[in-house]
Design a protein around this motif. Structure first.
Motif, PDB file in Angstrom:
ATOM      1  N   UNK A  38       0.787  -1.226   0.000  1.00 22.96           N
ATOM      2  CA  UNK A  38       0.000   0.000   0.000  1.00 22.96           C
ATOM      3  C   UNK A  38       0.819   1.274   0.000  1.00 22.96           C
ATOM      4  N   UNK A  39       2.144   1.145   0.103  1.00 22.53           N
ATOM      5  CA  UNK A  39       2.992   2.328   0.203  1.00 22.53           C
ATOM      6  C   UNK A  39       4.109   2.345  -0.843  1.00 22.53           C
ATOM      7  N   UNK A  40       3.965   1.548  -1.918  1.00 23.77           N
ATOM      8  CA  UNK A  40       5.010   1.524  -2.930  1.00 23.77           C
ATOM      9  C   UNK A  40       4.422   1.792  -4.304  1.00 23.77           C
ATOM     10  N   UNK A  41       5.289   2.292  -5.172  1.00 26.54           N
ATOM     11  CA  UNK A  41       4.912   2.463  -6.562  1.00 26.54           C
ATOM     12  C   UNK A  41       5.891   1.641  -7.402  1.00 26.54           C
ATOM     13  N   UNK A  42       5.334   0.786  -8.278  1.00 26.63           N
ATOM     14  CA  UNK A  42       6.158  -0.017  -9.180  1.00 26.63           C
ATOM     15  C   UNK A  42       6.502   0.869 -10.370  1.00 26.63           C
ATOM     16  N   UNK A  43       7.791   1.129 -10.547  1.00 32.93           N
ATOM     17  CA  UNK A  43       8.212   2.077 -11.586  1.00 32.93           C
ATOM     18  C   UNK A  43       8.663   1.403 -12.861  1.00 32.93           C
ATOM     19  N   UNK A  44       8.643   0.082 -12.898  1.00 32.79           N
ATOM     20  CA  UNK A  44       9.004  -0.616 -14.123  1.00 32.79           C
ATOM     21  C   UNK A  44       9.319  -2.072 -13.868  1.00 32.79           C
ATOM     22  N   UNK A  45       9.687  -2.750 -14.956  1.00 30.27           N
ATOM     23  CA  UNK A  45      10.078  -4.149 -14.923  1.00 30.27           C
ATOM     24  C   UNK A  45      11.522  -4.259 -15.379  1.00 30.27           C
ATOM     25  N   UNK A  64       9.917   2.730  -3.681  1.00 33.37           N
ATOM     26  CA  UNK A  64       9.926   2.528  -5.126  1.00 33.37           C
ATOM     27  C   UNK A  64      10.191   1.047  -5.325  1.00 33.37           C
ATOM     28  N   UNK A  65       9.708   0.500  -6.445  1.00 34.71           N
ATOM     29  CA  UNK A  65       9.895  -0.931  -6.693  1.00 34.71           C
ATOM     30  C   UNK A  65      10.044  -1.207  -8.177  1.00 34.71           C
ATOM     31  N   UNK A  66      10.827  -2.218  -8.476  1.00 39.44           N
ATOM     32  CA  UNK A  66      10.892  -2.809  -9.799  1.00 39.44           C
ATOM     33  C   UNK A  66      10.328  -4.216  -9.697  1.00 39.44           C
ATOM     34  N   UNK A  67       9.578  -4.594 -10.713  1.00 34.17           N
ATOM     35  CA  UNK A  67       9.040  -5.945 -10.823  1.00 34.17           C
ATOM     36  C   UNK A  67      10.053  -6.756 -11.635  1.00 34.17           C
ATOM     37  N   UNK A  68      10.209  -8.053 -11.308  1.00 28.85           N
ATOM     38  CA  UNK A  68      11.058  -8.925 -12.121  1.00 28.85           C
ATOM     39  C   UNK A  68      10.575 -10.362 -12.010  1.00 28.85           C
ATOM     40  N   UNK A 126       9.469  -8.610  -6.484  1.00 31.32           N
ATOM     41  CA  UNK A 126       9.659  -7.157  -6.431  1.00 31.32           C
ATOM     42  C   UNK A 126      10.977  -6.824  -5.742  1.00 31.32           C
ATOM     43  N   UNK A 127      11.699  -5.883  -6.316  1.00 27.78           N
ATOM     44  CA  UNK A 127      12.840  -5.278  -5.659  1.00 27.78           C
ATOM     45  C   UNK A 127      12.359  -3.924  -5.168  1.00 27.78           C
ATOM     46  N   UNK A 128      12.288  -3.757  -3.865  1.00 30.91           N
ATOM     47  CA  UNK A 128      11.726  -2.556  -3.242  1.00 30.91           C
ATOM     48  C   UNK A 128      12.866  -1.803  -2.556  1.00 30.91           C
ATOM     49  N   UNK A 129      12.850  -0.484  -2.647  1.00 24.89           N
ATOM     50  CA  UNK A 129      13.911   0.292  -2.012  1.00 24.89           C
ATOM     51  C   UNK A 129      13.400   1.655  -1.586  1.00 24.89           C
ATOM     52  N   UNK A 130      14.170   2.270  -0.704  1.00 25.24           N
ATOM     53  CA  UNK A 130      13.897   3.621  -0.255  1.00 25.24           C
ATOM     54  C   UNK A 130      15.180   4.206   0.308  1.00 25.24           C
ATOM     55  N   UNK A 131      15.163   5.495   0.571  1.00 21.78           N
ATOM     56  CA  UNK A 131      16.277   6.158   1.239  1.00 21.78           C
ATOM     57  C   UNK A 131      16.068   5.983   2.736  1.00 21.78           C
TER      58      UNK A 131
END
Length: 142
Positions: A38-45, A64-68, A126-131
């Motif tokens: 509920x707190x991430x945005x998938x920005x690409x694959x 932020x997240x990338x799908x793979x 998903x690869x999820x990351x933040x600062x």
């Protein structure tokens, strides 16, 4: 301080008696709650071996997240590099359960590195990351 973790519920055969575990972002412990979807945005694959372009980060959204896609027993070595901040990263399964996470890859870096063998046959990860401190920053994944 270096922090790396693998959630033990995902390092064994699929045992229906085990509860799913999620990394609770606030203190890197285990929780029964999904704190990501509920707190991430998938920005690409990203395709296997494909690095990302430069990704800007600001909060909100928190992640932020990338799908793979990956096959069972695939070995991954993922770096999340932050040019102007401190990267924290997680690999999640299709159901947003944490398979692994990392804060600092080693002493002297604020980049994150996750080395993981995919334990399941799920179709999407998903690869999820933040600062770390939620500051405006820039990331690259390779």
């Amino acid at each position: 301080m270096q922090k790396i973790g693998l959630c033990s519920a995902h390092n064994v055969d699929n045992d229906v008696r085990q509860r799913p575990t999620y990394a609770k972002d606030m203190f890197f412990g285990d929780s029964d709650l999904d704190v990501f979807s509920g707190q991430m945005v998938v920005i690409g694959t990203l395709l296997r071996g494909q690095p990302s372009g430069l990704v800007g980060y600001f909060n909100p959204p928190r992640y932020r997240a990338f799908r793979f896609a990956a096959a069972q027993n695939d070995h991954l070595d993922i770096w999340v590099r932050c040019e102007d901040g401190d990267a924290v990263a997680w690999v999640l399964d299709t159901n947003y359960r944490t398979l692994a996470w990392n804060d600092d890859a080693h002493v002297g870096t604020a980049d994150s590195r996750i080395v993981l063998t995919i334990p399941s046959t799920q179709p999407v990860f998903y690869l999820v990351f933040r600062e770390y401190d939620f500051k405006f920053s820039h990331f690259r994944v390779d």
